[in-house]
Structures are given as structure tokens and as C-alpha cells.
Design a protein around this motif. Structure first.
Motif, PDB file in Angstrom:
ATOM      1  N   LYS A 193     -44.503  -4.252 -22.033  1.00 38.44           N
ATOM      2  CA  LYS A 193     -44.128  -4.237 -23.444  1.00 38.44           C
ATOM      3  C   LYS A 193     -42.620  -4.385 -23.607  1.00 38.44           C
ATOM      4  N   GLU A 194     -41.854  -3.723 -22.720  1.00 41.68           N
ATOM      5  CA  GLU A 194     -40.397  -3.805 -22.815  1.00 41.68           C
ATOM      6  C   GLU A 194     -39.897  -5.197 -22.497  1.00 41.68           C
ATOM      7  N   SER A 200     -46.360  -9.426 -30.971  1.00 42.98           N
ATOM      8  CA  SER A 200     -47.658  -9.965 -30.609  1.00 42.98           C
ATOM      9  C   SER A 200     -48.661  -8.837 -30.371  1.00 42.98           C
ATOM     10  N   LEU A 201     -49.929  -9.142 -30.692  1.00 43.20           N
ATOM     11  CA  LEU A 201     -51.010  -8.170 -30.450  1.00 43.20           C
ATOM     12  C   LEU A 201     -51.114  -7.825 -28.980  1.00 43.20           C
ATOM     13  N   ILE A 202     -50.917  -8.805 -28.121  1.00 41.28           N
ATOM     14  CA  ILE A 202     -50.970  -8.582 -26.679  1.00 41.28           C
ATOM     15  C   ILE A 202     -49.761  -9.236 -26.027  1.00 41.28           C
ATOM     16  N   GLU A 203     -49.388  -8.736 -24.862  1.00 39.41           N
ATOM     17  CA  GLU A 203     -48.247  -9.287 -24.115  1.00 39.41           C
ATOM     18  C   GLU A 203     -48.768  -9.913 -22.832  1.00 39.41           C
ATOM     19  N   GLY A 204     -48.485 -11.175 -22.640  1.00 41.50           N
ATOM     20  CA  GLY A 204     -48.951 -11.866 -21.447  1.00 41.50           C
ATOM     21  C   GLY A 204     -48.139 -11.500 -20.216  1.00 41.50           C
ATOM     22  N   VAL A 205     -48.809 -11.484 -19.070  1.00 40.04           N
ATOM     23  CA  VAL A 205     -48.136 -11.210 -17.798  1.00 40.04           C
ATOM     24  C   VAL A 205     -48.533 -12.283 -16.788  1.00 40.04           C
ATOM     25  N   SER A 206     -47.673 -12.460 -15.790  1.00 41.12           N
ATOM     26  CA  SER A 206     -47.912 -13.425 -14.714  1.00 41.12           C
ATOM     27  C   SER A 206     -48.116 -12.683 -13.400  1.00 41.12           C
ATOM     28  N   PRO A 207     -48.699 -13.319 -12.388  1.00 40.44           N
ATOM     29  CA  PRO A 207     -48.851 -12.671 -11.085  1.00 40.44           C
ATOM     30  C   PRO A 207     -47.492 -12.227 -10.550  1.00 40.44           C
ATOM     31  N   LEU A 212     -46.489  -1.727 -15.145  1.00 42.67           N
ATOM     32  CA  LEU A 212     -46.420  -0.294 -15.425  1.00 42.67           C
ATOM     33  C   LEU A 212     -45.647   0.403 -14.324  1.00 42.67           C
ATOM     34  N   GLU A 213     -45.121   1.581 -14.651  1.00 38.90           N
ATOM     35  CA  GLU A 213     -44.479   2.393 -13.629  1.00 38.90           C
ATOM     36  C   GLU A 213     -44.707   3.860 -13.958  1.00 38.90           C
ATOM     37  N   TYR A 214     -45.198   4.604 -12.974  1.00 38.97           N
ATOM     38  CA  TYR A 214     -45.381   6.044 -13.136  1.00 38.97           C
ATOM     39  C   TYR A 214     -44.224   6.737 -12.435  1.00 38.97           C
ATOM     40  N   ILE A 215     -43.380   7.384 -13.205  1.00 39.81           N
ATOM     41  CA  ILE A 215     -42.241   8.116 -12.653  1.00 39.81           C
ATOM     42  C   ILE A 215     -42.744   9.446 -12.125  1.00 39.81           C
ATOM     43  N   LEU A 216     -42.587   9.657 -10.830  1.00 39.94           N
ATOM     44  CA  LEU A 216     -43.086  10.873 -10.206  1.00 39.94           C
ATOM     45  C   LEU A 216     -42.262  12.080 -10.653  1.00 39.94           C
ATOM     46  N   PRO A 217     -42.916  13.226 -10.870  1.00 44.02           N
ATOM     47  CA  PRO A 217     -42.152  14.427 -11.231  1.00 44.02           C
ATOM     48  C   PRO A 217     -41.290  14.867 -10.056  1.00 44.02           C
ATOM     49  N   LYS A 218     -40.109  15.376 -10.374  1.00 43.66           N
ATOM     50  CA  LYS A 218     -39.200  15.809  -9.311  1.00 43.66           C
ATOM     51  C   LYS A 218     -38.524  17.107  -9.746  1.00 43.66           C
ATOM     52  N   TYR A 219     -38.504  18.062  -8.805  1.00 42.93           N
ATOM     53  CA  TYR A 219     -37.878  19.337  -9.104  1.00 42.93           C
ATOM     54  C   TYR A 219     -36.367  19.172  -9.217  1.00 42.93           C
ATOM     55  N   GLY A 220     -35.784  19.923 -10.138  1.00 41.82           N
ATOM     56  CA  GLY A 220     -34.343  19.928 -10.262  1.00 41.82           C
ATOM     57  C   GLY A 220     -33.745  20.994  -9.343  1.00 41.82           C
TER      58      GLY A 220
END
Length: 603
Positions: A193-194, A200-207, A212-220
Motif C-alpha cells: 500500500k505504501e 485504487s481499490l487494489i494495489e498490483g504487485v510483481s514477483p 508485507l513485513e512483520y516487525i518482531l517485538p523486541k525488549y528495551g
């Protein structure tokens, strides 16, 4: 002036001891100040019985950062101070305040420009003493984190020496202790999306695209304030650890210490159904409108097919002003006004508005067309006052409108239409009047561009050849004028060689120059011949394009009534050849006889 007996004592809280001394001797605390004779720093773990004295001003020389940041670590200081009445400094009048960040792990002094800071010997120490006293009044520790204070004060003094007295507030860094490091909460970044950032209703992507990215939790890390207090940092929150489940056929993942990244393995658009994220290549909706869906733009490089199945017949399937940019589009309903469609393949089962714009790189199939269409190949059931440009056009019924193509096929032609082709027009039956059947190569954009480019290239190359030919002739004439002199030099060199004498150096240089000139003329002659051949080849190609109207043909399997105009336009001279046949004329073409073009009719 009130009387006050100075007091010397060991303090662990300077502010409280100043208040206590003021209370005991009935003096306003605002009138008291103090001097620091010495101080000691002590530390211990909560489980330790005794405090340890810090032998240096560096905590890490006797303990570790992990221990200092621990909630079980304790820190305190003792100050030997001399409390007295406040008295102005004979030279320095430093108006400033102490400021910290939210956690009190960073400290600065904010100096007012009204301060009087004399550039005298000892000024650096006077400023440091003033700052240290105010730090203790604020309950801040000293000597542990302010190692750079001398350098910062010196920087201020240099500024004053160069620029004069302060004119704005000056922020003087004092130091920072163990700054807390906040935790990193887990989160999901929707890169697809960024990256697109469209409506647009949908955003096209290529191979290979990061979707997506899942940011892992990290202790401070806990911190330690400049007051010596422990700064607790909360644990990271984990809201999304089970949110992302992927389809391994269309999405792959990579993980490191920071995050898990998800990449598309096929082109399409990102979709989530029943908790599973995958790349879809077909979208089915009931209608597309600015209010409900917005535009749908993924681009022709994304393998996305869009199907619009409008069930309500009195509403547009593609609404007014909607932009659609997909690989393949199937529309069962109508296409509204000011809509723009771009696709590789388009199928429209109903009709297009006269103000619609459709661009198709391959095949367009439309039931009733009233708008503007550009395609490689167009198949239209009914064309009603619309416009079509393509390579090949096939129309079952045409009522008005305009079509332009290399090759055109029409089953039934009614009235007031303009049909323009490069090679051929084939019509099964004409049932109306006022139609123009035109052979005009320049109307075909690619053909026109090709002819224009050749004309420009030939003109440029001819001009270049004329310039270089003049240069060649001029140099050749100059060479001929030198020929007699060159022969004399050659004979003189030959005589000397026969006598065993060395030829004159100047003669040898002239002969070498002569040889170089001959070689240069030969090269230029070959280049001119090559350029001439190239121009001739281009001219032959252009002449073949100019003859396009002689290779074109208009075919009609019905009977002409004399109200259909046939027009051939010479691509070279733009001369028009017009005829309105009557009766049975199956083929109409141009033939060249004695340099004159004439119509040739075949029944």
C-alpha cells in the motif's frame, strides 16, 4: 541584611538541607547559597548490606552497564557543603535554567542572553561551579555523566570570543546518563500500500515485491536517570504474532533478527481471505464507482483480471469518472461517461458511453460502442457514432462514427460513417448514404511516423553528404595543386638514396604528410559512397511506403447507389482521388498508368 551563621555539613539532599538551615536560623531560603568542598559516590545492589564507594567518576570501572540499568541497583552521593548567605559573583552574572528530558536521563543548561559572561581568566571554572550548584538544587547527581561539560563550556567561551555577547537563548549540553531504550512493539507494515499510494481499490504487485513485513517485538533496556533513580521500561506488546498466515504458492517469507518479510512470488494483488494472505489474479465485483470502489489501477505488468457483473441494468457497471488499469477486463454491463480503461484485453457485454476512453494493447470485444477506442484488434457488434483506431477492425453493424485501421471488415454499413484504412476495407452490404470510404496511409499513426522519420533522416543525411562532398572536392583540388611539387620532392629523395646520402628531413616530413592526406581522402571517399548508398536505400524504402495507396483495395459485395464516396489519398503528394460508384462494383483500387494514377474497378 539578615544575619546567618555559615554551616558546613555532609549532605545527601542539598535542597532539603538548605531549607533546614534556613528554617533553623529564620532566614528565607532564597537568600542562601552554598559551596561544594567535596563529594563521594556510593552504590550497591539491594541484596548487599554495605555501600561501596566509587573510587573514580566512572561507574563502569567497578560495575557493569547491566547492573547499573537493573532495578536492583542503588546509587547515592554525599556532598560536603558550606551553606552561606548568597552573594553576587564579582564578575559573572549567569542567568540560566536546568532542563531535562522526560526521563531525566539527559540534562542541559539554557542560558539567557541577558547573562553577563566576562572573558576573564577563571571564567570556565566559575561557569562550571554555577552549573554544578544548580544541578544539586535540582537533585541531580554530579561527576558521573558530565565528562564533556568542560568542553561544552569552552565551546561557549569560543563563541563569545568570536561573536560577542549572546543574542539568543543558548543550550549548553551538560550530559546524559544511561538513557532508557524503549521496547519495539510488534507491528505489520503494508508495503504494497505504501509503494502504490493510489486511490485504487487494489494495489498490483510483481514477483519479488516486498508486500508485507512483520516487525518482531523486541525488549528495551531500563535506564538510569541523572537523579540516580531507576527508569523502568515496559515489555513490548505482541498483538499480531498470529495474524499473518500465507499461501506458500504465491507468497514467500524471509526472517532476520528485526522482522519477517513477505514477498510476492507471482504478479497480481494482495488479498486476505479466511485469515490467509495470498496473491490473487482475479477480482470479481458487481460495479466500479468512485463512491464505492474508486479507481482500479494495477498496471498491465501485473497479471490481474477484473470481472464486473452488474445485475441492475439501469446502472453503469463502470461508473462515471472511474479509471481502470488491469491486464484483462470483463464487463457485463455498461461503461459510463468520462471513464478511462486501459488493459491488454477487454470484453464489454453492453455499451460504452460516448465520453468514455478505452485503450487496449491487444484485443477489444465490445457489444455496442459509442466512445473512443484504441486497440490492436477491435471486434464490435454495433458501432454507433463512436471512434475506433486499431490495426484490424471487425464490425457487424456500423451507424455513423469513424474507424481507422490497417485492415477493416464491416458486415453492414448504414449512414454517415467515415471508414479509413491503410491496406483494405471490406464491406458485405451498404444500406445507407453519406459514407466515406478512405484509403489514407497518413491516417495510420505508425505508418505516418515511419514516413515522417524517413523523410527527416533522408533530408539530414543528404545535407550532411553535400557538406562533406564540398569538403572532399576542396581537399582533392588542393591535393592536385601540390602534385607537381610532391613529384619534385620524390625525385630529390630518390637521387639522394641512390648516392647513399640521407634525404633532407623536411622532404621526408612533406612526403609523410602527403601520404596521410592521400589516405584521408580515400577514407572520406569511402564514407561518402557508403552515405550515398545508405540514402539510396532509405529513399527506396520511402518510395515503397509512398506506393501504399496503389496496394490498397476497397471491397463491397453489395450494390453501390452513387451516394458512397470513395477517396484515395496519395501519401507523397496528398493528392485526392475521388469516385462515387454505382451498381455492382466489387473491388476498387488505384493503378498507375504513364505516371498517372487512375481508378480501377472490378465487378
Amino acid at each position: 541584611m539578615p544575619t546567618f551563621v555559615p554551616v558546613t555539613l555532609v549532605s545527601t539532599n542539598v535542597t532539603q538541607d538548605l531549607k533546614k538551615a534556613a528554617l533553623e536560623q529564620r532566614v528565607p531560603v532564597e537568600l542562601l547559597d552554598f559551596d561544594i568542598f567535596s563529594y563521594e559516590t556510593y552504590f550497591k545492589e539491594t541484596t548487599d548490606e554495605e555501600w561501596q564507594r566509587l573510587r573514580e567518576n566512572n561507574l563502569l570501572s567497578q560495575t557493569t552497564e547491566i547492573e547499573v540499568r537493573s532495578p536492583h541497583f542503588m546509587l547515592r552521593q554525599e556532598y560536603q557543603i558550606h551553606i552561606r548567605l548568597e552573594k553576587p559573583h564579582p564578575y559573572l552574572n549567569l542567568n540560566f535554567s536546568i532542563a531535562t528530558d522526560k526521563t531525566k536521563s539527559k540534562v542541559i543548561a539554557i542560558i539567557d542572553p541577558s547573562s553577563k559572561i566576562p572573558l576573564k581568566k577563571g571564567i570556565q571554572e566559575w561557569i562550571k561551579e554555577a552549573i554544578t550548584r544548580k544541578m544539586l538544587r535540582h537533585g541531580l547527581l554530579i561527576g558521573l555523566y558530565d565528562q564533556d561539560l568542560d568542553r561544552e563550556i569552552n565551546r561557549l567561551i569560543i563563541k563569545l570570543q568570536k561573536e560577542g555577547p549572546l543574542t539568543f537563548l543558548y543550550r549548553l549540553p551538560i550530559g546524559e546518563f544511561f538513557i532508557p531504550i524503549p521496547p519495539i512493539n510488534d507491528k505489520i507494515i503494508l508495503h504494497y500500500k505504501e509503494t502504490n499510494k493510489t486511490n485504487s481499490l487494489i494495489e498490483g504487485v510483481s514477483p519479488g515485491d516486498l508486500i508485507l513485513e512483520y516487525i518482531l517485538p523486541k525488549y528495551g533496556r531500563d535506564g538510569r536517570a541523572c537523579t540516580g533513580e531507576h527508569i523502568a521500561v515496559p515489555d513490548p506488546s505482541t498483538k499480531y504474532e498470529n495474524y499473518i498466515v500465507i499461501d506458500p504458492e504465491t507468497v514467500r517469507s524471509e526472517q532476520d533478527e528485526e522482522s519477517i518479510r513477505f514477498f510476492a512470488t507471482v504478479s497480481g494483488f494482495v488479498e486476505r481471505k479466511q485469515g490467509i494472505i495470498f496473491i490473487s489474479q482475479e477480482l470479481q465485483i458487481e460495479s466500479a464507482s468512485l463512491k464505492k470502489t474508486g479507481s482500479i489501477e494495477t498496471g498491465l505488468d501485473k497479471d490481474v483480471s477484473l470481472k464486473i457483473n452488474k445485475k441492475v441494468s439501469n446502472e453503469d457497471a463502470v461508473g462515471m469518472g472511474v479509471n481502470i488499469d488491469v491486464l484483462k477486463l470483463d464487463v457485463s454491463g455498461t461503461v459510463g461517461s468520462n471513464s478511462k480503461i486501459q488493459a491488454c484485453e477487454v470484453n464489454i457485454g453492453s455499451q460504452t458511453h460516448k465520453k468514455s476512453q478505452i485503450n487496449v494493447t491487444e484485443i477489444a470485444n465490445i457489444h455496442l460502442h459509442r466512445g473512443n477506442l484504441k486497440a490492436k484488434e477491435a471486434n464490435i457488434t454495433i458501432l454507433e457514432a463512436g471512434k475506433v483506431e486499431a490495426d484490424i477492425i471487425r464490425i457487424q453493424k456500423m451507424v455513423g462514427g469513424e474507424v481507422i485501421a490497417r485492415e477493416i471488415h464491416i458486415d453492414t454499413l448504414y449512414s454517415n460513417a467515415r471508414v479509413t484504412a491503410l491496406e483494405s476495407i471490406t464491406i458485405q452490404n451498404i444500406e445507407g448514404d453519406g459514407n466515406d470510404l478512405v484509403i489514407d496511409p497518413h491516417a495510420i499513426e505508425s505508418y505516418h511516423d515511419q514516413m515522417t522519420e524517413l523523410e527527416i533522416t533522408i533530408r539530414d543525411k543528404t545535407s550532411r553528404m553535400q557538406t562533406e562532398s564540398k569538403d572532399f572536392l576542396s581537399r582533392k583540388l588542393a591535393y592536385k595543386e601540390k602534385t607537381g611539387r610532391i613529384k619534385e620532392i620524390q625525385e630529390r629523395v630518390l637521387i639522394k638514396q641512390k648516392r647513399g646520402e640521407l634525404p633532407l628531413k623536411a622532404d621526408l616530413v612533406r612526403l609523410q604528410q602527403y601520404k596521410a592526406e592521400v589516405e584521408s581522402l580515400q577514407v572520406l571517399s569511402e564514407k561518402l559512397k557508403e552515405l550515398e548508398n545508405n540514402i539510396q536505400s532509405l529513399q527506396e524504402k520511402l518510395e515503397s511506403l509512398y506506393a501504399a495507396d496503389l496496394h490498397a483495395r476497397i471491397t463491397h459485395y453489395g450494390v453501390y447507389n452513387g451516394h458512397t464516396r470513395i477517396l484515395f489519398i496519395d501519401p507523397k503528394t496528398h493528392q485526392e482521388y475521388t469516385i462515387s460508384p454505382e451498381g455492382k462494383v466489387t473491388h476498387v483500387r488505384l493503378k498507375k498508368e504513364d505516371d498517372e494514377k487512375k481508378f480501377h474497378l472490378e465487378s
